[in-house]
Scaffold this motif. Sequence first.
Motif, short mmCIF file in Angstrom:
data_model
loop_
_atom_site.label_atom_id
_atom_site.label_comp_id
_atom_site.label_asym_id
_atom_site.label_seq_id
_atom_site.Cartn_x
_atom_site.Cartn_y
_atom_site.Cartn_z
N ALA A 7 -14.55 0.05 18.28
CA ALA A 7 -13.70 -0.29 19.35
C ALA A 7 -12.63 0.55 19.64
O ALA A 7 -12.19 0.76 20.90
CB ALA A 7 -13.09 -1.85 18.99
N CYS A 8 -12.02 1.06 18.65
CA CYS A 8 -10.75 1.95 18.96
C CYS A 8 -11.31 3.41 19.55
O CYS A 8 -10.60 3.78 20.40
CB CYS A 8 -10.21 2.39 17.39
SG CYS A 8 -9.53 1.16 16.45
N LEU A 9 -12.25 3.94 18.98
CA LEU A 9 -12.88 5.16 19.46
C LEU A 9 -13.53 4.78 21.09
O LEU A 9 -13.25 5.75 21.88
CB LEU A 9 -14.30 5.55 18.64
CG LEU A 9 -14.53 7.15 19.07
CD1 LEU A 9 -13.30 7.95 18.45
CD2 LEU A 9 -15.66 7.33 18.11
N ALA A 10 -14.06 3.63 21.24
CA ALA A 10 -14.63 3.44 22.58
C ALA A 10 -13.19 3.32 23.54
O ALA A 10 -13.33 3.79 24.76
CB ALA A 10 -15.30 2.06 22.73
N ARG A 12 -10.48 5.01 23.51
CA ARG A 12 -9.93 6.13 23.79
C ARG A 12 -10.89 6.72 24.79
O ARG A 12 -10.58 7.69 25.72
CB ARG A 12 -9.98 7.02 22.78
CG ARG A 12 -8.97 6.94 21.64
CD ARG A 12 -9.19 7.53 20.21
NE ARG A 12 -9.12 8.92 20.31
CZ ARG A 12 -8.10 9.43 19.77
NH1 ARG A 12 -7.12 8.92 19.16
NH2 ARG A 12 -8.26 10.83 19.87
N ARG A 13 -12.22 6.54 25.07
CA ARG A 13 -13.17 7.16 26.02
C ARG A 13 -13.09 6.18 27.15
O ARG A 13 -12.86 6.70 28.33
CB ARG A 13 -14.60 6.83 25.42
CG ARG A 13 -15.74 7.21 26.54
CD ARG A 13 -15.72 8.60 26.85
NE ARG A 13 -15.97 9.72 26.05
CZ ARG A 13 -17.03 9.95 25.41
NH1 ARG A 13 -18.19 9.55 26.30
NH2 ARG A 13 -17.47 10.88 24.35
N ASP A 14 -13.00 5.03 27.38
CA ASP A 14 -13.00 3.85 28.38
C ASP A 14 -12.54 2.59 27.73
O ASP A 14 -12.96 1.79 27.23
CB ASP A 14 -14.33 3.83 28.81
CG ASP A 14 -14.40 2.51 29.93
OD1 ASP A 14 -13.34 2.20 30.42
OD2 ASP A 14 -15.46 2.49 30.68
N PRO A 15 -11.09 2.42 28.19
CA PRO A 15 -10.58 1.18 27.73
C PRO A 15 -10.91 -0.28 28.33
O PRO A 15 -10.30 -1.33 27.89
CB PRO A 15 -9.00 1.30 27.93
CG PRO A 15 -8.69 2.23 29.05
CD PRO A 15 -10.18 3.15 29.06
N LEU A 96 -10.72 1.74 5.23
CA LEU A 96 -9.52 2.30 5.17
C LEU A 96 -9.17 2.81 6.51
O LEU A 96 -8.11 2.73 6.98
CB LEU A 96 -9.21 3.40 4.06
CG LEU A 96 -9.40 2.92 2.53
CD1 LEU A 96 -9.09 3.94 1.79
CD2 LEU A 96 -8.45 1.86 2.34
N LEU A 97 -10.11 3.16 7.27
CA LEU A 97 -10.16 3.89 8.51
C LEU A 97 -9.54 2.82 9.33
O LEU A 97 -8.62 2.90 10.31
CB LEU A 97 -11.17 4.78 8.98
CG LEU A 97 -11.11 5.13 10.27
CD1 LEU A 97 -9.88 6.05 10.47
CD2 LEU A 97 -12.37 5.69 10.77
N ASP A 98 -10.32 1.68 9.14
CA ASP A 98 -9.90 0.40 10.10
C ASP A 98 -8.46 -0.03 9.76
O ASP A 98 -7.66 -0.19 11.06
CB ASP A 98 -10.56 -0.85 9.77
CG ASP A 98 -12.26 -0.75 10.32
OD1 ASP A 98 -12.30 0.39 11.30
OD2 ASP A 98 -13.09 -1.54 10.03
N THR A 99 -7.94 0.18 8.52
CA THR A 99 -6.44 -0.59 8.50
C THR A 99 -5.49 0.62 8.84
O THR A 99 -4.55 0.26 9.52
CB THR A 99 -6.41 -0.59 7.01
OG1 THR A 99 -6.39 0.39 6.27
CG2 THR A 99 -7.36 -1.67 6.32
N TYR A 111 -9.07 -4.13 21.55
CA TYR A 111 -9.86 -4.86 20.55
C TYR A 111 -9.72 -6.51 21.24
O TYR A 111 -10.80 -7.09 21.26
CB TYR A 111 -9.39 -4.81 19.28
CG TYR A 111 -10.27 -5.46 18.06
CD1 TYR A 111 -11.47 -5.27 17.96
CD2 TYR A 111 -9.32 -6.35 17.22
CE1 TYR A 111 -12.08 -5.96 16.88
CE2 TYR A 111 -10.13 -7.22 16.50
CZ TYR A 111 -11.46 -6.89 15.99
OH TYR A 111 -11.92 -7.59 14.90
N ARG A 112 -8.29 -6.88 21.25
CA ARG A 112 -8.36 -8.17 21.51
C ARG A 112 -8.79 -8.58 22.75
O ARG A 112 -9.42 -9.84 23.05
CB ARG A 112 -6.95 -8.51 21.53
CG ARG A 112 -6.54 -10.00 21.54
CD ARG A 112 -4.90 -10.52 21.92
NE ARG A 112 -4.26 -9.92 20.77
CZ ARG A 112 -3.99 -10.41 19.58
NH1 ARG A 112 -4.48 -11.82 19.37
NH2 ARG A 112 -3.62 -10.00 18.59
N GLU A 113 -8.62 -8.05 23.69
CA GLU A 113 -9.28 -8.02 25.29
C GLU A 113 -10.88 -8.14 25.07
O GLU A 113 -11.49 -8.93 25.81
CB GLU A 113 -8.70 -7.17 26.08
CG GLU A 113 -7.36 -7.00 26.38
CD GLU A 113 -6.67 -6.05 27.33
OE1 GLU A 113 -7.48 -5.21 27.63
OE2 GLU A 113 -5.76 -6.20 27.88
#
Length: 213
Positions: A7-10, A12-15, A96-99, A111-113
């Motif tokens: 979700a985080c990487l996506a 950055r590409r398209d929110p 760990l990357l997630d946190t 992520y919430r949206e």
Amino acid sequence: MNFFGHACLAARRDPSAGFVLGAMLPDLVNMLGASRVSSTRAPTAAGIRFHHATDHVFHESQTFKELAHASSAWLRERAVSRGAARAVGHVGTEMLLDTCLSAKAPFLLSYREALNLGTHTAELEGLCLSPIEAAPNLPALCVALRNAIPQLRDQRPELIAARLVRTLARRPRLALKPSEVSVASDWAQHFTPRVQSVAEPWLREIESALGED
């Protein structure tokens, strides 16, 4: 890469919520017992394609390989079994990357949206899951994950170790023994700062390998 990392990487590409949801969907439906997912909605379908491209690049990234190897070696030096050490090195590094990424408000908002969109009837009608019986459970999973955001952000080593215990328990050869749980907690405490220090360049490394649309 776990669904939150996707979700985080996506984002950055398209929110857009559809793209971010699509980037998580293969992992989410797998949690529901489905093996495949597709969508008739263009943003979501693009996100699903992005998920698969990202997974390959993530696991081939130099940063991931170095962290996973260093983690496994650190755990083996402390008498953790080979299977569990390799599993923690892989799965634990993703956790760990997630946190680390969950500390960034824009990522949490996207992520919430996306999870909110996963409860909408119109979005669900565009999905095709195999087996289809998993589809009605997706909204409940999205709500549960949304409610679990505080746990996602909790970096306490003992809680990360507990998550590893639950995740690996399904694979006896990879499961942590009771005597190894405290070592896993020590590993989380030791490696969290290292992951924090490389998180941003790691994302750029993956983005560079993915290239442009």
